[in-house]
Scaffold this motif. Structure first.
Motif, short mmCIF file in Angstrom:
data_model
loop_
_atom_site.label_atom_id
_atom_site.label_comp_id
_atom_site.label_asym_id
_atom_site.label_seq_id
_atom_site.Cartn_x
_atom_site.Cartn_y
_atom_site.Cartn_z
N ALA A 251 0.85 -1.18 0.00
CA ALA A 251 0.00 0.00 0.00
C ALA A 251 0.89 1.24 0.00
CB ALA A 251 -0.90 0.00 1.23
N GLN A 252 0.78 2.02 -1.05
CA GLN A 252 1.61 3.21 -1.16
C GLN A 252 0.80 4.29 -1.86
OE1 GLN A 252 5.30 2.42 -3.16
NE2 GLN A 252 6.37 4.03 -2.05
N THR A 253 0.77 5.46 -1.27
CA THR A 253 0.00 6.59 -1.79
C THR A 253 -1.43 6.18 -2.11
OG1 THR A 253 0.69 6.19 -4.11
CG2 THR A 253 2.05 7.66 -2.77
N GLY A 254 -2.02 5.39 -1.22
CA GLY A 254 -3.43 5.05 -1.36
C GLY A 254 -3.72 3.94 -2.35
N PHE A 294 12.69 -2.11 9.36
CA PHE A 294 13.65 -3.19 9.63
C PHE A 294 13.18 -4.00 10.82
CE2 PHE A 294 17.22 -5.05 11.90
CZ PHE A 294 17.92 -5.68 10.87
N GLY A 295 13.04 -5.32 10.63
CA GLY A 295 12.69 -6.21 11.73
C GLY A 295 11.27 -6.06 12.21
N VAL A 296 10.34 -5.87 11.29
CA VAL A 296 8.93 -5.66 11.66
C VAL A 296 8.21 -7.00 11.78
CG1 VAL A 296 6.79 -4.49 11.03
CG2 VAL A 296 8.99 -3.47 10.41
N ALA A 302 1.84 -6.75 7.80
CA ALA A 302 0.75 -7.13 6.90
C ALA A 302 -0.26 -6.01 6.67
CB ALA A 302 0.03 -8.37 7.45
N ARG A 303 -0.20 -4.97 7.48
CA ARG A 303 -1.11 -3.84 7.27
C ARG A 303 -0.79 -3.08 6.00
NH1 ARG A 303 -0.24 -1.73 13.46
NH2 ARG A 303 -1.34 -3.45 14.51
#
Length: 322
Positions: A251-254, A294-296, A302-303
């Motif tokens: 998800a990027q810029t909507g 990093f390291g999420v 997943a959001r």
């Protein structure tokens, strides 16, 4: 990386050793140590399929023995070409193909063959010259070389650049670091070294082949998300950290757009890494690299990131089971 503290002249050198990465480590009487630099050459030989996450995933699935056998067959074709300086000529069908593999004994569908091929390609970023296409002729399956890398001299130039760039990254690493520390150094190194590649309009992601693989990092210090992700996994593999490339959507810029990132294993726990997004931390100062991605953990990641699945696509959109 902070500078290594110079040893106190009063300290006594009590010994030297070679660490797990091939660096010489000096140890002193007060318990401190100093990295004296690499003393063993980096081994750039591709590692065996059994060490790769994609191969291991296929082995655990239905029909794993057969799929892994086919994986090894096409890996051997690619591995045999890894050191080649040969110029590949287009065949009668316009493809720059390697020697074919007989698929008659595997009993796999075309979709299954493509899935194995995609997995092998993701496992080996160093095979950057493999095209995003294959073809079959009767019972013969052919891997193809991207036309941009058909010339042997072009590949030799790129390979030299890859090794030179890897040795530059190696300067900031040593075997005294934990795997997590090495992964973070590689992340920060790439964020500082690579610039996202655009077409001349400054908005459209670069479409040339180099911008989608590790040669973009090595030759131009630039690339799109695939370059970031594949180079991160390549360097992690080279310096003994378990990682893999993940393809999917973000998800990027909507909107949801095609994207690539990494999974990283530290102390038997899996985390997500998106070097591309961290490189966008502060566009006004290229020296700044973020660490937000990093390291999420998977639930949080997943959001914004949705990975491809084994049954969700074919070819470049196929992702082995994570």
């Amino acid at each position: 990386m902070p500078p290594v503290e110079e040893p106190d002249p009063e300290k006594e050198l009590i010994g030297r050793e070679t660490d797990a990465l091939g660096h010489e480590i000096a140890r002193y009487s007060d318990g401190s140590w100093e990295d004296l630099g690499r003393v063993e050459p980096i081994d750039f030989t591709p590692k065996t399929p059994e060490t790769k996450l994609g191969y291991q995933s296929l082995a655990k699935g239905t029909g794993g023995d057969v799929r892994c056998a086919f994986y090894k067959s096409i890996y051997e074709r690619a591995y045999g070409f890894f050191y080649s300086a040969k110029t590949v000529e287009a065949d009668g069908y316009g493809y720059y193909s390697l020697n074919g593999v007989d698929i008659s004994a595997y009993g796999l569908t075309m979709d299954e063959l493509k899935g194995v091929w995609s997995t092998m390609k993701q496992d080996y970023p160093e095979f950057y010259w493999l095209a995003n296409q294959i073809y079959t002729l009767g019972d013969t399956f052919f891997l193809c070389i991207d036309a941009d890398y058909a010339e042997g001299s072009v590949r030799q130039t790129a390979q030299t650049a890859v090794q030179t760039s890897a040795m530059e990254c190696d300067r900031y690493l040593n075997g005294m670091m934990s795997e997590g520390e090495r992964a973070l150094v590689i992340h920060d190194y790439l964020g500082a070294d690579i610039t996202y590649a655009y077409e001349e309009d400054g908005e459209t992601p670069q479409d040339d082949a180099w911008a989608h693989n590790i040669s973009g990092w090595a030759l131009y210090d630039a690339g799109v998300c695939e370059t970031y992700a594949e180079t991160f996994t390549y360097l992690c593999d080279l310096f003994e950290v378990e990682s893999s490339v993940v393809t999917g959507y973000a998800a990027q810029t909507g909107a949801m757009g095609g994207h690539a990132w990494n999974i990283l294993c530290l102390d038997d726990e899996w985390y997500n890494v998106d070097v591309t997004w961290d490189d966008g931390y502060e566009k006004n100062d290229a020296s700044l690299v973020g660490r937000e991605w990093f390291g999420v953990p998977a639930t949080e990641f997943a959001r914004t990131h949705v990975a491809d699945t084994p049954d969700g696509g074919l070819g470049g959109s196929y992702q082995f089971a994570l």
